[in-house]
Design an enzyme around this catalytic site. Structure first.
Site, PDB file in Angstrom:
ATOM      1  N   ARG A   3       0.867  -1.178   0.000  1.00 25.72           N
ATOM      2  CA  ARG A   3       0.000   0.000   0.000  1.00 25.72           C
ATOM      3  C   ARG A   3       0.906   1.231   0.000  1.00 25.72           C
ATOM      4  NH1 ARG A   3      -4.244   0.165   4.684  1.00 25.72           N
ATOM      5  NH2 ARG A   3      -5.478  -1.166   3.303  1.00 25.72           N
ATOM      6  N   LYS A  38      -6.997   3.322   9.076  1.00 25.16           N
ATOM      7  CA  LYS A  38      -8.198   3.895   8.451  1.00 25.16           C
ATOM      8  C   LYS A  38      -9.251   4.160   9.533  1.00 25.16           C
ATOM      9  CE  LYS A  38      -7.714   2.267   3.710  1.00 25.16           C
ATOM     10  NZ  LYS A  38      -8.426   1.707   2.544  1.00 25.16           N
ATOM     11  N   SER A  71     -12.372  -5.567  -1.738  1.00 28.14           N
ATOM     12  CA  SER A  71     -12.862  -5.021  -0.474  1.00 28.14           C
ATOM     13  C   SER A  71     -14.382  -5.033  -0.491  1.00 28.14           C
ATOM     14  CB  SER A  71     -12.370  -3.579  -0.282  1.00 28.14           C
ATOM     15  OG  SER A  71     -10.999  -3.547  -0.012  1.00 28.14           O
TER      16      SER A  71
END
Length: 208
Positions: free
Chosen positions: A42, A139, A109
């Site tokens: 990521r 997050k 996701s």
């Protein structure tokens, strides 16, 4: 050498955004030594993403562990990663499959949506991910997911199910019991001084 298959069970580690190259190499190697079964890159900066992807591909190949690229199917294809992980704003599964080929891994996701997961499975996704299940540093504003969703997914899906979001050694066991095949973590491994030991601790949950 073609893409590696996605594992049926285990620890799925996701790198921290903005990590310097040397630190990234050391931490991912340590996590792999601790038994991580999947690595996802990521990285928000396009200028860094390609270099880091190539770096991690080499490391993951040494351990025979698949490398997944977050959000960027084109990059995954260009560097020969094993697959891509897609969110709701990314390209479709069919578009990603056209870029990556039939054997590459495509993960989706699904947040807290069983319907999205079932649709992904019919479109050829190789795994689905639900979350966040607990408060997440990575997050913090992500929508919560319920254990009931995992339970329902376990009874209705044949592909691997990944749980993500604030997972630690203290709370990961209940997600496995509810139906998660893999636990996906960032800080629970890469936020620790010793990623290898942290990875081994999380893996021990699968043996309980």
């Amino acid at each position: 050498m073609g893409p590696l298959p996605f594992p049926r069970r285990g620890l799925y580690v996701i790198t921290r955004d903005g990590e310097p190259h040397a630190a990234l190499t050391a931490s991912v190697t340590s996590a792999l030594q601790g038994g991580a079964a999947v690595v996802q890159l990521r990285e928000k900066l396009p200028s860094e993403r390609a270099r880091k992807a190539a770096l991690l591909r080499s490391i993951c190949r040494e351990f025979n562990v698949p490398l997944i690229i977050n959000d960027d199917a084109e990059l995954a294809a260009s560097i020969g990663a094993d697959g891509v992980h897609l969110g709701r704003e990314d390209v479709s599964i069919m578009e990603a499959r056209a870029l990556l080929g039939a054997r590459s891994i495509i993960g989706i996701s699904c947040y807290d949506s069983l319907a999205r997961a079932e649709h992904a499975a019919t479109q050829g996704a190789d795994y689905v991910a639900f979350g966040r299940f607990f408060s997440s540093v990575t997050k913090p504003l992500a929508s919560p997911a319920r254990l009931d969703t995992l339970l329902a997914a376990r009874s209705r899906l044949a592909i691997p199910i990944v749980a993500i979001g604030g997972i630690t050694k203290r709370n990961g066991g209940e997600l496995i019991e509810a139906g998660a095949d893999l636990l996906a973590v960032v800080d629970a491994v890469f936020g620790e001084n010793d990623p290898e030991t942290a990875a081994r601790g999380l893996l021990s949950l699968f043996a309980l």
